[in-house]
Design an enzyme around this catalytic site. Sequence first.
Site, PDB file in Angstrom:
ATOM      1  N   LYS A  86      -1.034 -11.629  -0.499  1.00 14.97           N
ATOM      2  CA  LYS A  86      -2.400 -11.806  -0.163  1.00 14.97           C
ATOM      3  C   LYS A  86      -2.665 -12.789   0.836  1.00 14.97           C
ATOM      4  O   LYS A  86      -1.966 -13.905   0.942  1.00 14.97           O
ATOM      5  CB  LYS A  86      -3.316 -12.247  -1.324  1.00 14.97           C
ATOM      6  CG  LYS A  86      -3.051 -11.211  -2.586  1.00 14.97           C
ATOM      7  CD  LYS A  86      -3.673  -9.893  -2.437  1.00 14.97           C
ATOM      8  CE  LYS A  86      -3.576  -8.932  -3.616  1.00 14.97           C
ATOM      9  NZ  LYS A  86      -3.359  -7.396  -3.117  1.00 14.97           N
ATOM     10  N   TYR A 115       4.654  -9.552   6.858  1.00 18.46           N
ATOM     11  CA  TYR A 115       4.398  -8.411   6.570  1.00 18.46           C
ATOM     12  C   TYR A 115       4.779  -7.497   7.836  1.00 18.46           C
ATOM     13  O   TYR A 115       5.330  -6.552   7.966  1.00 18.46           O
ATOM     14  CB  TYR A 115       3.161  -8.224   5.960  1.00 18.46           C
ATOM     15  CG  TYR A 115       2.886  -6.704   5.819  1.00 18.46           C
ATOM     16  CD1 TYR A 115       3.387  -6.028   4.540  1.00 18.46           C
ATOM     17  CD2 TYR A 115       2.028  -5.931   6.369  1.00 18.46           C
ATOM     18  CE1 TYR A 115       2.895  -4.779   4.044  1.00 18.46           C
ATOM     19  CE2 TYR A 115       2.060  -4.429   6.053  1.00 18.46           C
ATOM     20  CZ  TYR A 115       2.166  -3.937   4.890  1.00 18.46           C
ATOM     21  OH  TYR A 115       1.977  -2.578   4.494  1.00 18.46           O
ATOM     22  N   GLY A 116       3.806  -7.801   9.012  1.00 15.74           N
ATOM     23  CA  GLY A 116       3.917  -7.275  10.205  1.00 15.74           C
ATOM     24  C   GLY A 116       5.515  -7.263  10.836  1.00 15.74           C
ATOM     25  O   GLY A 116       5.903  -6.282  11.206  1.00 15.74           O
ATOM     26  N   LYS A 118       7.373  -4.548   8.725  1.00 11.77           N
ATOM     27  CA  LYS A 118       7.393  -3.410   9.074  1.00 11.77           C
ATOM     28  C   LYS A 118       7.721  -2.853  10.709  1.00 11.77           C
ATOM     29  O   LYS A 118       7.967  -1.567  10.769  1.00 11.77           O
ATOM     30  CB  LYS A 118       5.618  -3.154   8.909  1.00 11.77           C
ATOM     31  CG  LYS A 118       5.402  -3.275   7.670  1.00 11.77           C
ATOM     32  CD  LYS A 118       5.826  -2.069   6.583  1.00 11.77           C
ATOM     33  CE  LYS A 118       5.227  -2.232   5.225  1.00 11.77           C
ATOM     34  NZ  LYS A 118       5.776  -1.114   4.497  1.00 11.77           N
TER      35      LYS A 118
HETATM   36  N1  LIG Z   1      -2.393   0.078   1.397  1.00  9.01           N
HETATM   37  C1  LIG Z   1      -2.425   0.142   2.490  1.00  9.01           C
HETATM   38  O1  LIG Z   1      -3.580   0.068   3.079  1.00  9.01           O
HETATM   39  C2  LIG Z   1      -1.209   0.219   3.249  1.00  9.01           C
HETATM   40  C3  LIG Z   1      -1.300   0.093   4.663  1.00  9.01           C
HETATM   41  C4  LIG Z   1      -0.171   0.432   5.332  1.00  9.01           C
HETATM   42  C5  LIG Z   1       1.117   0.610   4.902  1.00  9.01           C
HETATM   43  N2  LIG Z   1       1.178   0.350   3.372  1.00  9.01           N
HETATM   44  C6  LIG Z   1       2.440   0.513   2.875  1.00  9.01           C
HETATM   45  O2  LIG Z   1       2.577   1.582   2.119  1.00  9.01           O
HETATM   46  C7  LIG Z   1       3.498   1.307   0.920  1.00  9.01           C
HETATM   47  C8  LIG Z   1       2.776   1.335  -0.513  1.00  9.01           C
HETATM   48  O3  LIG Z   1       1.728   0.752  -0.523  1.00  9.01           O
HETATM   49  P1  LIG Z   1       0.592   0.471  -1.570  1.00  9.01           P
HETATM   50  O4  LIG Z   1      -0.601   0.300  -0.941  1.00  9.01           O
HETATM   51  O5  LIG Z   1       0.669   1.636  -2.253  1.00  9.01           O
HETATM   52  O6  LIG Z   1       0.902  -0.792  -2.447  1.00  9.01           O
HETATM   53  P2  LIG Z   1       0.901  -1.202  -4.227  1.00  9.01           P
HETATM   54  O7  LIG Z   1      -0.073  -0.337  -4.756  1.00  9.01           O
HETATM   55  O8  LIG Z   1       1.430  -2.401  -4.227  1.00  9.01           O
HETATM   56  O9  LIG Z   1       2.767  -0.419  -4.715  1.00  9.01           O
HETATM   57  C9  LIG Z   1       3.640  -0.876  -3.959  1.00  9.01           C
HETATM   58  C10 LIG Z   1       4.730  -0.129  -5.024  1.00  9.01           C
HETATM   59  O10 LIG Z   1       5.950  -0.639  -4.613  1.00  9.01           O
HETATM   60  C11 LIG Z   1       6.810  -0.957  -5.602  1.00  9.01           C
HETATM   61  N3  LIG Z   1       7.873  -1.964  -5.408  1.00  9.01           N
HETATM   62  C12 LIG Z   1       7.836  -3.291  -4.867  1.00  9.01           C
HETATM   63  N4  LIG Z   1       8.857  -3.524  -4.685  1.00  9.01           N
HETATM   64  C13 LIG Z   1       9.905  -3.121  -5.130  1.00  9.01           C
HETATM   65  C14 LIG Z   1      11.229  -2.881  -5.450  1.00  9.01           C
HETATM   66  N5  LIG Z   1      11.676  -4.083  -5.202  1.00  9.01           N
HETATM   67  N6  LIG Z   1      11.616  -1.887  -5.982  1.00  9.01           N
HETATM   68  C15 LIG Z   1      11.196  -0.840  -6.273  1.00  9.01           C
HETATM   69  N7  LIG Z   1       9.737  -0.598  -6.129  1.00  9.01           N
HETATM   70  C16 LIG Z   1       9.098  -1.625  -5.719  1.00  9.01           C
HETATM   71  C17 LIG Z   1       5.630  -1.547  -6.546  1.00  9.01           C
HETATM   72  O11 LIG Z   1       6.096  -1.719  -7.851  1.00  9.01           O
HETATM   73  P3  LIG Z   1       5.602  -2.499  -9.118  1.00  9.01           P
HETATM   74  O12 LIG Z   1       4.417  -1.805  -9.659  1.00  9.01           O
HETATM   75  O13 LIG Z   1       6.770  -2.766  -9.934  1.00  9.01           O
HETATM   76  O14 LIG Z   1       5.351  -3.799  -8.323  1.00  9.01           O
HETATM   77  C18 LIG Z   1       4.698  -0.458  -6.574  1.00  9.01           C
HETATM   78  O15 LIG Z   1       5.005   0.717  -6.973  1.00  9.01           O
HETATM   79  C19 LIG Z   1       3.729   0.053   1.116  1.00  9.01           C
HETATM   80  O16 LIG Z   1       5.017   0.261   1.768  1.00  9.01           O
HETATM   81  C20 LIG Z   1       2.836  -0.622   2.125  1.00  9.01           C
HETATM   82  O17 LIG Z   1       3.376  -1.678   2.875  1.00  9.01           O
HETATM   83  C21 LIG Z   1      -0.015   0.420   2.670  1.00  9.01           C
END
Ligand SMILES: NC(=O)c1ccc[n+]([C@@H]2O[C@H](COP(=O)([O-])OP(=O)(O)OC[C@H]3O[C@@H](n4cnc5c(N)ncnc54)[C@H](OP(=O)(O)O)[C@@H]3O)[C@@H](O)[C@H]2O)c1
Length: 270
Positions: free
Chosen positions: A94, A190-191, A194
Amino acid sequence: MSTKVAIVTGSNKGIGLAIVRRMCKEFSGDVILTARDKSRGRTAVTLLEGEGLQPKFHQLDIDSRDSIATLKEFIEKSYGGLDVLINNAGIAYKRASTVPFIEQATNTLKTNFTSTMNVTRALLPVMKPNSRVVMVSSDLGKLKIVKPHLQDQFSSPSLTEPQLVSLMDQFVQDVAAGNHEAKGWPTTAYGVSKLGRIALTKIIAREMIASGKTDILVNACCPGWCRTDMAGDNAPLSAEQGAETPVHLALLPAGSPTGEFWIKKEVVSW
Ligand SMILES: NC(=O)c1ccc[n+]([C@@H]2O[C@H](COP(=O)([O-])OP(=O)(O)OC[C@H]3O[C@@H](n4cnc5c(N)ncnc54)[C@H](OP(=O)(O)O)[C@@H]3O)[C@@H](O)[C@H]2O)c1
């Protein structure tokens, strides 16, 4: 013909869960919901079953080489290979996090870049003809976040994976030395993670072409800013909307672009 199969990493919640939901409706084959925590994964499967969908479940912690190897073995034995790999799992600290930046940089690059690379490298040899690899990245990983000399290195069409790994290591070392901004890096782990995912996408896509596997398409995307645990409640898009572009890339017809970065189902400049 053997059953087709798709894997979505980190799919017990958020965009990953929404990707599984959509893939269950649009992909003609088995969709494997994966989670590092079995109980969270099974709860997610039960939720989707309640919606009349039938995802399969397999444990996967992308940070664990053993966990990756177990999944690979399961895929080979049960399906003879993989049709779709969607690298969705990711972490983000965060903005208000008080965790020291070096710790954030180390952990973020580990999961978002190194572990994602490890999953992909482990599963690439079992990708079937006409398969798809999707990297869920972010527009926060655009080239402009680093200074021009680094942009040139990241975007070089001759960049190799070892060189990319060195660049990512260099970021962490420069953060540790307290001079990453002077060296052209931003203060966003993070950036950078990615950015690395997009560079890796291009490297693997080039490799597929060079080895004659032109039917295996490898693309990266930004899902958009979505309401999830990672991005919070103020984002304009739902997780379901965020799933649209990753699923589009997973189902790209033969002859579609490879090695590209996509937003809103369109190729954009990196
Ligand atoms: N939300 C956005 O606005 C946004 C924008 C751009 C890109 N993204 C990308 O989209 C993807 C999904 O994001 P989200 O927003 O859905 O995030 P999220 O709600 O925090 O979900 C992240 C998921 O990744 C899993 N994870 C984290 N570390 C892991 C590990 N070592 N092995 C297996 N699973 C793991 C988490 O599992 P746990 O539940 O066990 O923690 C959760 O299921 C990410 O790559 C993120 O960077 C998101």
